[in-house]
Design a protein around this motif. Structure first.
Motif, PDB file in Angstrom:
ATOM      1  N   ASP A  92      26.898  -3.643  21.401  1.00 50.04           N
ATOM      2  CA  ASP A  92      26.245  -2.492  20.769  1.00 50.04           C
ATOM      3  C   ASP A  92      25.006  -2.886  19.969  1.00 50.04           C
ATOM      4  N   TRP A  93      24.557  -4.139  20.098  1.00 51.81           N
ATOM      5  CA  TRP A  93      23.349  -4.588  19.388  1.00 51.81           C
ATOM      6  C   TRP A  93      22.143  -4.482  20.304  1.00 51.81           C
ATOM      7  N   ARG A  94      21.015  -4.092  19.721  1.00 52.19           N
ATOM      8  CA  ARG A  94      19.777  -4.141  20.489  1.00 52.19           C
ATOM      9  C   ARG A  94      19.267  -5.576  20.515  1.00 52.19           C
ATOM     10  N   PRO A  95      18.514  -5.954  21.551  1.00 52.60           N
ATOM     11  CA  PRO A  95      18.002  -7.326  21.637  1.00 52.60           C
ATOM     12  C   PRO A  95      17.086  -7.661  20.457  1.00 52.60           C
ATOM     13  N   VAL A  96      17.039  -8.921  20.126  1.00 55.80           N
ATOM     14  CA  VAL A  96      16.108  -9.400  19.105  1.00 55.80           C
ATOM     15  C   VAL A  96      14.732  -9.495  19.757  1.00 55.80           C
ATOM     16  N   SER A  97      13.766  -8.768  19.222  1.00 56.38           N
ATOM     17  CA  SER A  97      12.426  -8.777  19.810  1.00 56.38           C
ATOM     18  C   SER A  97      11.687 -10.054  19.401  1.00 56.38           C
ATOM     19  N   GLY A  98      10.890 -10.569  20.331  1.00 55.18           N
ATOM     20  CA  GLY A  98      10.170 -11.811  20.062  1.00 55.18           C
ATOM     21  C   GLY A  98       8.848 -11.862  20.800  1.00 55.18           C
ATOM     22  N   LEU A  99       7.940 -12.701  20.317  1.00 58.12           N
ATOM     23  CA  LEU A  99       6.612 -12.838  20.897  1.00 58.12           C
ATOM     24  C   LEU A  99       6.120 -14.258  20.659  1.00 58.12           C
ATOM     25  N   THR A 100       5.554 -14.872  21.702  1.00 55.17           N
ATOM     26  CA  THR A 100       4.936 -16.192  21.574  1.00 55.17           C
ATOM     27  C   THR A 100       3.427 -16.028  21.470  1.00 55.17           C
ATOM     28  N   THR A 173      -4.069  -9.491  37.865  1.00 56.00           N
ATOM     29  CA  THR A 173      -3.682 -10.619  37.018  1.00 56.00           C
ATOM     30  C   THR A 173      -2.208 -10.494  36.686  1.00 56.00           C
ATOM     31  N   ALA A 174      -1.558 -11.629  36.463  1.00 58.20           N
ATOM     32  CA  ALA A 174      -0.117 -11.675  36.182  1.00 58.20           C
ATOM     33  C   ALA A 174       0.679 -10.944  37.264  1.00 58.20           C
ATOM     34  N   GLY A 175       0.158 -10.956  38.503  1.00 51.06           N
ATOM     35  CA  GLY A 175       0.870 -10.370  39.630  1.00 51.06           C
ATOM     36  C   GLY A 175       0.739  -8.878  39.779  1.00 51.06           C
ATOM     37  N   ASP A 226       2.987 -13.721  30.097  1.00 52.70           N
ATOM     38  CA  ASP A 226       2.740 -13.037  31.364  1.00 52.70           C
ATOM     39  C   ASP A 226       3.205 -11.584  31.323  1.00 52.70           C
ATOM     40  N   ASP A 227       4.317 -11.328  30.623  1.00 50.40           N
ATOM     41  CA  ASP A 227       4.780  -9.950  30.469  1.00 50.40           C
ATOM     42  C   ASP A 227       3.760  -9.133  29.672  1.00 50.40           C
ATOM     43  N   LEU A 228       3.254  -9.731  28.600  1.00 54.88           N
ATOM     44  CA  LEU A 228       2.267  -9.050  27.769  1.00 54.88           C
ATOM     45  C   LEU A 228       1.020  -8.715  28.583  1.00 54.88           C
ATOM     46  N   VAL A 229       0.555  -9.671  29.383  1.00 52.67           N
ATOM     47  CA  VAL A 229      -0.644  -9.450  30.192  1.00 52.67           C
ATOM     48  C   VAL A 229      -0.390  -8.384  31.241  1.00 52.67           C
ATOM     49  N   SER A 230       0.736  -8.484  31.944  1.00 51.05           N
ATOM     50  CA  SER A 230       1.039  -7.526  33.003  1.00 51.05           C
ATOM     51  C   SER A 230       1.138  -6.106  32.459  1.00 51.05           C
ATOM     52  N   LEU A 231       1.866  -5.942  31.358  1.00 48.24           N
ATOM     53  CA  LEU A 231       2.045  -4.608  30.796  1.00 48.24           C
ATOM     54  C   LEU A 231       0.739  -4.051  30.252  1.00 48.24           C
TER      55      LEU A 231
END
Length: 790
Positions: A92-100, A173-175, A226-231
């Motif tokens: 029941d926990w939401r994921p811990v958000s993170g960024l590099t 870019t980023a697919g 890559d997720d940041l770029v793609s989105l």
């Protein structure tokens, strides 16, 4: 909640549990835990668990965890452990958000795909130029809006399809495709960035930039580059701007030391994270002092001085011509308006230009005089020239430097130094408005260094001229400028205040490494005593290897000291070198991969030659090279049959690299890798540490000193302790898990004996007990005894 809900594995090691609870309790009081934990003991998971516990606790003031590390391998480890935490959170926990955090070159769509004249070499200049032109177009007060710029860029795709030229040639870019062409668009004759225009269009007036983010990130867990770029690029908006918008709102931010300690980066991009709502994790903290020393030191090159002089001329000339002709020009009006708004005078600009010209002449005079002394025929063959340091005062006697004295004698008072930074900013603004070239202006940087040169003291700071070998064919054949890049360097010898004051900005956290002992030294040089003086608790913990002791053998070989006086140069053959060659070969000839750490790359080459002559194993040699070459070398070492990898203890393969499992059976370290003590800069640091810390008694309990309390000399604090940490880092690569088996060997009498120059006191108590002293002729027997029992 309890921290065990966050912890990513079934059960922690006992030391992990103690470390997590200590860190949580100390951070709750606004303090820092200083933790030395042996390699493989789970420090990364410990720190993330404690930090996320504080962030998720509704009664805590912490809002985010910021992780700083100096090693890319460790950055990846934090990412992996965050994924592990998210995979094992309660349902029941939401994921811990993170960024590099990454640089513009890694996220700019044009740079990533090397289009529109943008690549990793010019992305910063091109990006700033494109952004400024985009802002100017939107801010002109006319009909141009960010929305209209975006619309034009998107319609270019439709126009291409309607022309019958085939399908739209979208930039990918980023697919994933973006909504724009690979080339940057123009509005009239002005080039702009459509990605940044979209960001500006989405940005609410007086609102939080996060409201401009067109995708959900709160429940994604770790948002990788890559997720940041793609989105972002898929929506047509700027990935780098998105990183800045998301940054204050994620729970875990992973970055490098410079994100918090580089004055420019910390004040602009990451400044929002540097407050008491941030829980800090400082990894590889034994590197904090030397890395921050570099970040808070500064230098300005001869080429930058030349370019700044040219930039000043381009700003001054329109006013000079305007005065002579009494005819107004657009350029003159632009310059005059900027000077009036900034309270800067034409006379000041002219004085700074003359100062830079005279400074370059003085630099030229000093470099020629130095080369004439050390190599009188240097003009005959510039390729023979080597790097040089030209101290501007006696490194061991704090005093005003010779350049400052020269300036005073030449009639330049403090005003030209102190105002240089302001004048540099004005020059950059004028040229950025008048010239369309995307180029970083030299004058602001030159002005900043000149200002610091004038403001900083002469006890903690050391000034010198550095001559670094390079090659510039455009310079005359007999000019030293053809062979050298000369820099006026301002070195911060004692960065403890800079570190301590920046740490004080955070709410609390943990500083950790496998090699922090002696902790009394670490506390002093890292500014932690400053925090305690401010009433912030600092709690120390040292955790040794908790893995089965029967799985490892640890030896300190009583060999002659591996110093230059004993061993000579790598080409010499003598009794000392013979002893070390024999010892290293004894360790390396047995089964399994072996890591050999030497004090320098030249010594690494020497021992590699010995090993190739004596062993059947392949011998790989690490050289001072880029990340791609190093990664390739690691891959080769880990694959296939047993090998020996030889490297410098000051290289990148002895810290932060995971030699887990059967990747490493033994590590052997030769000598104590103390850096060159004859360098003026090193002598200045040693002297500064003598003055700053030399009279302070070392804690018997904290440092592991034998006998009563003793003062720490500058040589110990600045040179010996960091060298021993380097050696311990290499040795720590071997045993990283409960099932791993291996041998750790120090070769040098200073590790084996308690003598006047012994380094045993700098090892933690557990290591002093474990590293058995053996004679050179008993090493083979001791190794056989251990491996035969396996």
């Amino acid at each position: 909640m309890t921290w065990k809900s966050v912890f990513g594995h079934a059960e922690p090691y006992p030391e992990q549990a103690e470390g997590i609870e200590t860190t949580i309790e100390t951070a709750s009081r606004g303090g820092f835990t200083v933790l030395e934990g042996a390699c493989g003991t789970g420090k990364t998971m410990l720190a993330l668990t404690a930090g996320i516990d504080r962030v998720r606790d509704p009664d805590s003031d912490y809002e985010r965890v910021v992780v700083l590390t100096s090693v890319k391998q460790q950055l990846r480890q934090f990412e992996d452990d965050l994924r592990t935490i998210n995979e094992n959170l309660p349902d029941d926990w939401r994921p811990v958000s993170g960024l590099t955090l990454v640089g513009k070159a890694d996220v700019c769509p044009y740079s990533r795909e090397r289009v529109a004249g943008v690549d990793e070499t010019n992305v910063y200049d091109r990006c700033e130029g494109l952004r400024e032109r985009t802002r100017n177009l939107v801010g002109d007060g006319g009909d141009t809006t960010a929305a209209s710029l975006v619309s034009q860029a998107r319609q270019a795709q439709t126009g291409l399809a309607d022309s019958g030229a085939g399908g739209p040639d979208y930039l990918e870019t980023a697919g994933d495709p973006t909504p724009y062409l690979p080339e940057t668009p123009e509005y009239g004759d002005t080039e702009f960035c459509p990605f940044y225009a979209q960001f500006l269009d989405d940005l609410p007036e007086d609102g939080d930039p996060v409201e401009a983010v067109p995708f959900d990130f709160a429940d994604r867990g770790l948002l990788e580059p890559d997720d940041l770029v793609s989105l972002s690029a898929g929506f047509g908006t700027c990935p780098h701007s998105m990183m800045g918008a998301v940054l204050p709102h994620v729970e875990v931010v992973v970055g490098n030391y410079y994100h918090a300690f580089d004055p420019t980066t910390a004040s602009t991009f990451t400044g929002a994270l540097l407050d008491d709502s941030t829980f800090l994790v400082c990894d590889e903290a034994h590197m904090l002092e030397p890395r921050v020393r570099d970040l808070v030191s500064d230098a300005v090159g001869d080429v930058s001085l030349r370019d700044a002089e040219s930039e000043l001329t381009r700003v001054i000339q329109p006013l000079e011509f305007d005065d002579e002709s009494a005819t107004s020009t657009a350029d003159a009006d632009l310059v005059r308006a900027e000077l009036e708004e900034s309270d800067v005078t034409l006379a000041e600009l002219k004085e700074l230009r003359q100062f830079l010209d005279d400074l370059r002449e003085e630099l030229d005079r000093r470099v020629k005089a130095q080369l004439d002394r050390v190599q009188p025929d240097w003009r005959a063959d510039l390729t023979r020239l080597e790097d040089h340091e030209l101290p501007l005062r006696d490194p061991e006697e704090p005093a005003t430097d010779e350049i400052t004295e020269w300036a005073q004698d030449a009639g330049y008072d403090g005003g030209v130094w102190a105002r240089a930074e302001i004048l540099g900013s004005v020059v950059a603004r004028v040229l950025n408005s008048a010239e369309e070239e995307d180029k970083k202006r030299a004058t602001p940087g030159v002005g900043r260094v000149l200002g610091e040169w004038y403001r900083q003291d002469h006890e903690r700071y050391f000034r010198e001229i550095e001559l670094e070998r390079t090659w510039d064919e455009t310079q005359p054949p007999d000019s030293w400028r053809r062979a050298y890049n000369a820099r006026l360097a301002l070195h911060n010898c004692v960065p403890s205040d800079a570190i301590g004051s920046q740490l004080a900005e955070f709410g609390g956290g943990v500083l950790m490494s496998a090699t922090l002992e002696p902790l009394d030294v670490f506390r002093r040089v890292s500014g932690l005593d400053y925090l305690e003086e401010e009433g912030r608790p600092v709690v120390e913990r040292t955790f040794g290897l908790g893995f089965p002791p029967e799985n490892r053998a640890s030896f300190a070989v009583d060999a002659p000291k591996f110093t230059y006086g004993n061993r000579g140069s790598p080409g010499e053959e003598n009794a000392t070198r013979q002893v070390y060659a024999d010892a290293v070969c004894e360790v390396a000839r047995r089964s399994g991969n072996v890591l050999v750490g030497m004090p320098s790359y030249s010594e690494a080459e020497w021992i590699a030659g010995v090993l190739r002559d004596r062993l059947d194993k392949p011998v790989l040699v690490d050289e001072s090279s880029d990340d791609v070459v190093t990664e390739s070398l690691k891959t080769e070492f880990f694959g296939g049959d047993d090998k020996v990898l030889v490297t410098s203890l000051r290289g990148t393969l002895t810290e932060g690299v995971d030699y887990r499992g059967d990747r490493l059976a033994a590590a052997v370290v030769c000598g104590v890798p103390i850096i060159n003590t004859s360098s003026p800069r090193t002598r200045a640091v040693k002297t500064a540490y003598d003055r700053e810390f030399g009279s302070v008694p070392a804690s018997d309990a904290g440092s592991g000193s034998q006998g009563g309390a003793a003062s720490r000399s500058g040589f110990e604090t600045a040179l010996t302790v960091p060298a021993v940490r380097k050696a311990r880092q290499a040795i720590g690569r071997v045993i990283r898990g409960a099932d791993e088996v291996g041998v750790r060997v120090f070769v040098d009498a200073r590790y084996a004996r308690d003598s006047w120059n012994s380094v045993r006191e700098y090892l933690p108590a557990q290591e002093r007990e474990e590293f058995t002293a053996v004679s050179t002729d008993m090493l083979s027997f001791a190794l056989d005894q251990f491996w035969d029992d396996r």
